[in-house]
Write a protein that holds these residues in place. Structure first.
Motif, PDB file in Angstrom:
ATOM      1  N   HIS A  99     -19.720  43.527 -41.199  1.00 33.98           N
ATOM      2  CA  HIS A  99     -19.895  42.265 -40.472  1.00 33.98           C
ATOM      3  C   HIS A  99     -18.573  41.800 -39.851  1.00 33.98           C
ATOM      4  O   HIS A  99     -18.511  41.426 -38.674  1.00 33.98           O
ATOM      5  N   SER A 100     -17.513  41.855 -40.640  1.00 28.01           N
ATOM      6  CA  SER A 100     -16.196  41.432 -40.143  1.00 28.01           C
ATOM      7  C   SER A 100     -15.704  42.351 -39.029  1.00 28.01           C
ATOM      8  O   SER A 100     -15.139  41.876 -38.031  1.00 28.01           O
ATOM      9  N   LEU A 101     -15.919  43.649 -39.202  1.00 30.29           N
ATOM     10  CA  LEU A 101     -15.452  44.625 -38.226  1.00 30.29           C
ATOM     11  C   LEU A 101     -16.108  44.430 -36.865  1.00 30.29           C
ATOM     12  O   LEU A 101     -15.436  44.401 -35.829  1.00 30.29           O
ATOM     13  N   ILE A 102     -17.426  44.278 -36.853  1.00 34.07           N
ATOM     14  CA  ILE A 102     -18.156  44.135 -35.591  1.00 34.07           C
ATOM     15  C   ILE A 102     -17.738  42.861 -34.865  1.00 34.07           C
ATOM     16  O   ILE A 102     -17.528  42.869 -33.641  1.00 34.07           O
ATOM     17  N   HIS A 103     -17.580  41.776 -35.576  1.00 37.88           N
ATOM     18  CA  HIS A 103     -17.190  40.518 -34.925  1.00 37.88           C
ATOM     19  C   HIS A 103     -15.731  40.539 -34.466  1.00 37.88           C
ATOM     20  O   HIS A 103     -15.390  39.939 -33.442  1.00 37.88           O
ATOM     21  N   ALA A 104     -14.893  41.244 -35.208  1.00 36.11           N
ATOM     22  CA  ALA A 104     -13.502  41.393 -34.759  1.00 36.11           C
ATOM     23  C   ALA A 104     -13.445  42.204 -33.467  1.00 36.11           C
ATOM     24  O   ALA A 104     -12.646  41.906 -32.563  1.00 36.11           O
ATOM     25  N   GLN A 105     -14.302  43.214 -33.356  1.00 36.83           N
ATOM     26  CA  GLN A 105     -14.379  44.001 -32.125  1.00 36.83           C
ATOM     27  C   GLN A 105     -14.857  43.153 -30.960  1.00 36.83           C
ATOM     28  O   GLN A 105     -14.343  43.267 -29.843  1.00 36.83           O
ATOM     29  N   LEU A 106     -15.835  42.297 -31.212  1.00 31.99           N
ATOM     30  CA  LEU A 106     -16.358  41.425 -30.156  1.00 31.99           C
ATOM     31  C   LEU A 106     -15.289  40.463 -29.640  1.00 31.99           C
ATOM     32  O   LEU A 106     -15.285  40.101 -28.460  1.00 31.99           O
ATOM     33  N   PHE A 107     -14.391  40.050 -30.515  1.00 31.03           N
ATOM     34  CA  PHE A 107     -13.298  39.164 -30.119  1.00 31.03           C
ATOM     35  C   PHE A 107     -12.423  39.810 -29.039  1.00 31.03           C
ATOM     36  O   PHE A 107     -11.855  39.132 -28.187  1.00 31.03           O
ATOM     37  N   ILE A 108     -12.364  41.148 -29.065  1.00 29.10           N
ATOM     38  CA  ILE A 108     -11.579  41.883 -28.065  1.00 29.10           C
ATOM     39  C   ILE A 108     -12.453  42.381 -26.914  1.00 29.10           C
ATOM     40  O   ILE A 108     -12.071  42.298 -25.744  1.00 29.10           O
ATOM     41  N   SER A 109     -13.629  42.911 -27.235  1.00 31.30           N
ATOM     42  CA  SER A 109     -14.456  43.582 -26.221  1.00 31.30           C
ATOM     43  C   SER A 109     -15.055  42.629 -25.192  1.00 31.30           C
ATOM     44  O   SER A 109     -15.165  42.976 -24.007  1.00 31.30           O
ATOM     45  N   ILE A 110     -15.450  41.428 -25.607  1.00 33.37           N
ATOM     46  CA  ILE A 110     -16.053  40.480 -24.659  1.00 33.37           C
ATOM     47  C   ILE A 110     -15.060  40.060 -23.572  1.00 33.37           C
ATOM     48  O   ILE A 110     -15.362  40.170 -22.378  1.00 33.37           O
TER      49      ILE A 110
END
Length: 486
Positions: A285-296
């Protein structure tokens, strides 16, 4: 995050970061020197070689990583497993190289020299033992050895690739760079492993499990590399060059964002072996949301920069990328999610079935759409196909993950990230409106974008930026203490 994971992430991030910085210099050089047709020849011939490269590896990158991680604390089993996998890979590479040679000699008379050079990539697979170092969570040697070789290739491109006539040299630099980056890792192996050739019976025990990892990779090739092959056959090699550069920026960003997935695979495999389900779910859960913080913001930013970036960065042959890059930009958000689910949940848990179904489903859609759309709308068909396929693969994996873990997105957090990215785009447009398409303009846009996104994220209390500063502060403090002690 443990110390070993942090260290591995540092080395992988260093390597991937420099791999991102290098193309910023080399892509303009290559694009302007070789043009769309030259890049198309490289990409098309490489797409043919890719099928045989895949056959040579036979899924060993993921399978070998997992097997080594499971026996790394038992030296005898470690030696045995490594020897069995390398011996098996010797056999598969020999078979693959023979098949490739037959296909080239019988069917591919055009661009024969280029196919010969591309065969070095197949040989490189034989020497690839990166999966071993990943399995023992020693990313330093893999990252630094690759970095050294890639630096040599980088300077080779900068100093020697001047025009279309240098196309054979460009292919040779890429192939030799790949080969040497694999060979150099053997320098570090002798202290860790006692290698010995094993009887066929012992190596064969890995064959069918490896094939379980191999088949999904076939599907991945079908919906990535196959698009270039079909486009080259049904349209032209020039179109392949345009399509390749369309994907370049998004691919580089995705690679950087997804670095942590590769680093975390051994750790997640270990957690699954200990049945620590709560920790697995929390980490994912933490990993996916951390990625979204960069990818979006990355996807928003690439779309905003396309109009002023393309002319000076890619050259006159690639004007169409002003339209194509915004179309493909959503994959920067979509792909890392799918990769995270497969690398942090499906593969560590040994659930290759869902992984296979998603990738084969994507492959089927890719084949149908490519053959349908390319004859009608050419390169646009390939770009749209890539976007649709990556969306299908990720959504399919998300649906499965939701059923098994009750995973849900933090909608409030994502809304704040999107709002920050939207403000970033508006600031870029307002502050650089009317500026010429130059390097300086792009640099100004990036600076404005980073500052505005960071500022808005902080104002909206997006947690990842604060966490990043805490981590950096901790590292700086540790560094100062180390200097004092020494």
């Amino acid at each position: 995050m443990t110390a070993s994971v942090g260290k591995n992430l540092f080395y992988q991030s260093l390597f991937q970061g420099i791999k991102i910085l290098m193309p910023i210099v080399t892509i303009p050089i290559i694009s302007k020197a070789l043009g769309a047709h030259g890049i198309g020849i490289y990409s098309f011939t490489n797409s043919i070689a890719e099928y045989f490269i895949l056959l040579s590896g036979l899924g060993i990158t993921l399978y070998g990583n997992r097997e080594i991680a499971m026996v790394r604390e038992d030296k005898k089993k470690l030696d045995q497993t490594f020897s069995e996998l390398v011996s098996l890979k010797l056999m598969t590479t020999a078979v693959s190289f023979i098949l490739y040679s037959v296909v080239v000699l019988v069917f591919l008379h055009r661009d024969f020299l280029y196919y010969i050079i591309q065969s070095l990539h197949i040989i490189a697979v034989l020497f690839d033992i990166s999966w071993f170092f990943m399995g023992i969570e020693d990313f330093k040697k893999v990252s630094l050895s690759n970095l050294a070789v890639q630096t040599v290739v980088f300077f080779g491109i900068v100093f020697f690739i001047k025009d279309y006539n240098d196309l054979p040299l460009y292919l040779l630099l890429q192939a030799l760079g790949n080969l040497f980056s694999q060979v150099v890792m053997w320098v570090f192996i002798y202290k860790k492993i006692s290698f010995h050739f094993v009887p066929i019976k012992k190596m064969i025990r890995h064959l069918f499990p490896m094939i379980a990892y191999f088949f999904p990779q076939i599907a991945v090739i079908f919906y990535t590399t196959l698009s270039k092959t079909i486009l080259g056959v049904l349209d032209s090699q020039t179109s392949v060059g345009i399509y390749t550069n369309t994907l370049n920026l998004s691919t580089i960003i995705i690679t950087m964002i997804s670095t942590i997935n590769l680093v975390m695979l051994p750790k997640m495999s270990n957690l699954f072996s200990k049945n620590k389900i709560d920790e697995i779910n929390k980490t994912l859960h933490s990993l996916i949301h951390a990625q979204l913080f960069i990818s979006i913001p990355a996807a928003f930013g690439v779309s905003a920069l396309a109009a002023t970036l393309v002319p000076w960065f890619f050259g006159n042959d690639f004007e169409a990328l002003k339209i194509f890059i915004p179309i493909i930009a959503p994959v920067i958000i979509i792909m890392p999610i799918g990769i995270a689910i497969s690398n942090q949940y499906l593969l560590p848990s040994g659930n290759t079935r869902i992984y296979a179904i998603s990738t084969f489903g994507g492959a089927a859609i890719s084949i149908v759409l490519n053959f349908t759309l390319i004859p009608i709308i050419g390169v646009v068909g390939s770009v749209l196909t890539s976007l649709i396929v990556e969306t299908f693969v990720t959504v399919f994996r998300l649906i499965y993950l939701n059923k098994k873990t009750q995973f849900t997105f933090d909608k409030n957090l994502i809304l704040r990230i999107v709002a920050s990215a939207t403000v970033m785009v508006l600031m870029i447009v307002v502050t650089t409106n009317g500026m010429n398409a130059t390097f300086v303009t792009t640099l100004v846009q990036i600076v404005v974008g980073v500052i505005s996104y960071a500022g808005c994220s902080t104002a909206l209390k997006v947690p990842f930026l604060k966490d990043l500063f805490v981590v950096l502060k901790g590292k700086l403090y540790q560094s100062k203490r180390y200097k004092v002690k020494n």
